[in-house]
Motif scaffolding. Structure first.
Motif, PDB file in Angstrom:
ATOM      1  N   VAL A  65       0.943  -1.067   0.139  1.00 37.14           N
ATOM      2  CA  VAL A  65       0.057   0.046   0.017  1.00 37.14           C
ATOM      3  C   VAL A  65       0.793   1.303   0.273  1.00 37.14           C
ATOM      4  O   VAL A  65       2.046   1.398   0.725  1.00 37.14           O
ATOM      5  N   GLU A  66       0.564   2.202  -0.919  1.00 39.78           N
ATOM      6  CA  GLU A  66       1.307   3.496  -1.256  1.00 39.78           C
ATOM      7  C   GLU A  66       0.271   4.641  -1.084  1.00 39.78           C
ATOM      8  O   GLU A  66      -0.530   4.644  -2.014  1.00 39.78           O
ATOM      9  N   PHE A  67       0.671   5.702  -0.272  1.00 36.95           N
ATOM     10  CA  PHE A  67      -0.383   7.196  -0.585  1.00 36.95           C
ATOM     11  C   PHE A  67       0.714   8.104  -0.032  1.00 36.95           C
ATOM     12  O   PHE A  67       1.726   7.778   0.681  1.00 36.95           O
ATOM     13  N   SER A  68       0.207   9.225  -0.079  1.00 33.63           N
ATOM     14  CA  SER A  68       0.514  10.612   0.294  1.00 33.63           C
ATOM     15  C   SER A  68      -0.222  11.459   1.066  1.00 33.63           C
ATOM     16  O   SER A  68      -1.453  11.263   0.727  1.00 33.63           O
ATOM     17  N   CYS A  69       0.452  12.523   1.481  1.00 32.77           N
ATOM     18  CA  CYS A  69      -0.503  13.495   2.174  1.00 32.77           C
ATOM     19  C   CYS A  69       0.205  14.805   2.165  1.00 32.77           C
ATOM     20  O   CYS A  69       1.566  14.686   1.987  1.00 32.77           O
ATOM     21  N   GLY A  70      -0.435  15.940   2.326  1.00 34.90           N
ATOM     22  CA  GLY A  70       0.057  16.961   2.545  1.00 34.90           C
ATOM     23  C   GLY A  70       0.638  17.438   3.842  1.00 34.90           C
ATOM     24  O   GLY A  70       0.939  16.448   4.657  1.00 34.90           O
ATOM     25  N   ARG A  71       0.364  18.586   4.217  1.00 39.37           N
ATOM     26  CA  ARG A  71       1.036  19.061   5.714  1.00 39.37           C
ATOM     27  C   ARG A  71      -0.037  18.081   6.834  1.00 39.37           C
ATOM     28  O   ARG A  71      -1.141  18.026   6.573  1.00 39.37           O
ATOM     29  N   ILE A  72       0.793  17.836   7.827  1.00 44.08           N
ATOM     30  CA  ILE A  72       0.070  17.047   8.893  1.00 44.08           C
ATOM     31  C   ILE A  72      -0.068  18.110  10.093  1.00 44.08           C
ATOM     32  O   ILE A  72       0.887  19.085  10.296  1.00 44.08           O
ATOM     33  N   THR A  73      -0.950  17.728  11.148  1.00 35.05           N
ATOM     34  CA  THR A  73      -1.034  18.511  12.401  1.00 35.05           C
ATOM     35  C   THR A  73      -0.826  17.552  13.734  1.00 35.05           C
ATOM     36  O   THR A  73      -1.050  16.466  13.440  1.00 35.05           O
ATOM     37  N   GLU A  74      -0.494  18.045  14.738  1.00 32.42           N
ATOM     38  CA  GLU A  74      -0.418  17.205  16.028  1.00 32.42           C
ATOM     39  C   GLU A  74      -1.916  17.481  16.713  1.00 32.42           C
ATOM     40  O   GLU A  74      -2.176  18.702  17.057  1.00 32.42           O
ATOM     41  N   THR A  75      -2.249  16.402  17.127  1.00 31.15           N
ATOM     42  CA  THR A  75      -3.562  16.463  18.182  1.00 31.15           C
ATOM     43  C   THR A  75      -3.581  15.465  19.048  1.00 31.15           C
ATOM     44  O   THR A  75      -2.543  14.890  19.551  1.00 31.15           O
ATOM     45  N   LEU A  76      -4.612  15.119  19.908  1.00 24.11           N
ATOM     46  CA  LEU A  76      -4.661  14.166  20.663  1.00 24.11           C
ATOM     47  C   LEU A  76      -5.520  12.887  20.507  1.00 24.11           C
ATOM     48  O   LEU A  76      -6.529  13.051  19.655  1.00 24.11           O
TER      49      LEU A  76
END
Length: 248
Positions: free
Chosen positions: A85-96
């Motif tokens: 499985v391969e995929f990409s994403c843009g900017r990530i954020t930190e959450t809980l």
């Protein structure tokens, strides 16, 4: 695999993508995440279709997590049983998530689900003391260096070509694969082939060396997970060494 060939495995249907991601979460599948300044190992914690968010584990090193948060895009690679499985994403954020810090990104709009198994293979320097030990059918023991390894199988290095008391398709049971700091594994291996090639040794002499190729006829879910972690960690270590060498 070329980009052209990969196109036949692409998924753009939202329900299909959610199904693949939820299977990765359900099976606790390890994921290698790469970006321009580093990489780390993670796993999916939650797939929320309502908010269009996927939550995944932070890496084990705080500095690596900081680099990931600064990255413009990240690439995800997982190898569950029978697929890649391969995929990409843009900017990530930190959450809980469950009161613990975690990363969040948008669920990808497209994803490659490659059902034809094409394993990521990591090459091993000959100076590394990683070995494979076992016993041929004629009861002779062997203790050979690992040349490369993947979830599909391994290659062994032989300094001096030898006559092999084994035929293609034969299985050697309960060999010990010793990867030192990354763990030791007791697995079955099935013989595929052997070939010799000339190489130049450190004395400038041309010598023949032999490569033995084996595949893993079957891995349990636990064996696959533990071996995948070792392969990811080894690849990460080699990547970091190469980066430090370029910086020096």
């Amino acid at each position: 695999m070329s980009e052209k060939n990969k196109e036949q495995f692409i998924k753009r249907n939202k329900l299909g993508i959610l199904s693949v991601l939820r299977d990765l979460k359900k099976n606790n599948t390890l994921i290698m995440i790469n970006h321009a300044r580093g990489q780390f190992i993670s796993r999916i914690l939650e797939v929320d279709s309502d908010s269009n968010q996927m939550l995944f584990d932070l890496g084990g090193v705080e500095y690596e997590n900081k680099l990931a948060l600064e990255a413009q895009s990240l690439n995800f690679i997982a190898e569950p049983a029978g697929a890649k499985v391969e995929f990409s994403c843009g900017r990530i954020t930190e959450t809980l998530f469950e009161s613990l810090p975690t990363f969040s990104c948008e669920i990808p709009a497209e994803l490659y689900f490659i059902q034809r198994r094409e394993y990521f293979r990591v090459n091993i320097p000959l100076h590394a003391a990683y070995t494979c030990q076992g016993k041929f059918d004629d009861e002779n023991n062997f203790d050979l260096k690992l040349k490369d390894i993947s979830l599909g199988g391994l290659g062994l290095h032989v300094d001096h070509p030898m006559s092999l008391p084994i035929e293609r398709g034969a299985t050697i049971h309960n060999v010990t694969i010793d990867m030192i700091e990354f763990g030791s594994f007791v697995l079955d291996i099935e013989f595929i082939s052997a070939f010799e090639r000339p190489t130049i040794n450190n004395k400038g002499e041309t010598v023949l060396q032999q490569r033995l190729s084996f595949k893993f006829p079957h891995l349990s879910a636990t064996q696959e997970r533990d071996l995948q972690r070792a392969i990811f960690e080894l690849e990460k270590m080699q990547h970091e060494k190469a980066r430090r060498f370029q910086e020096d």
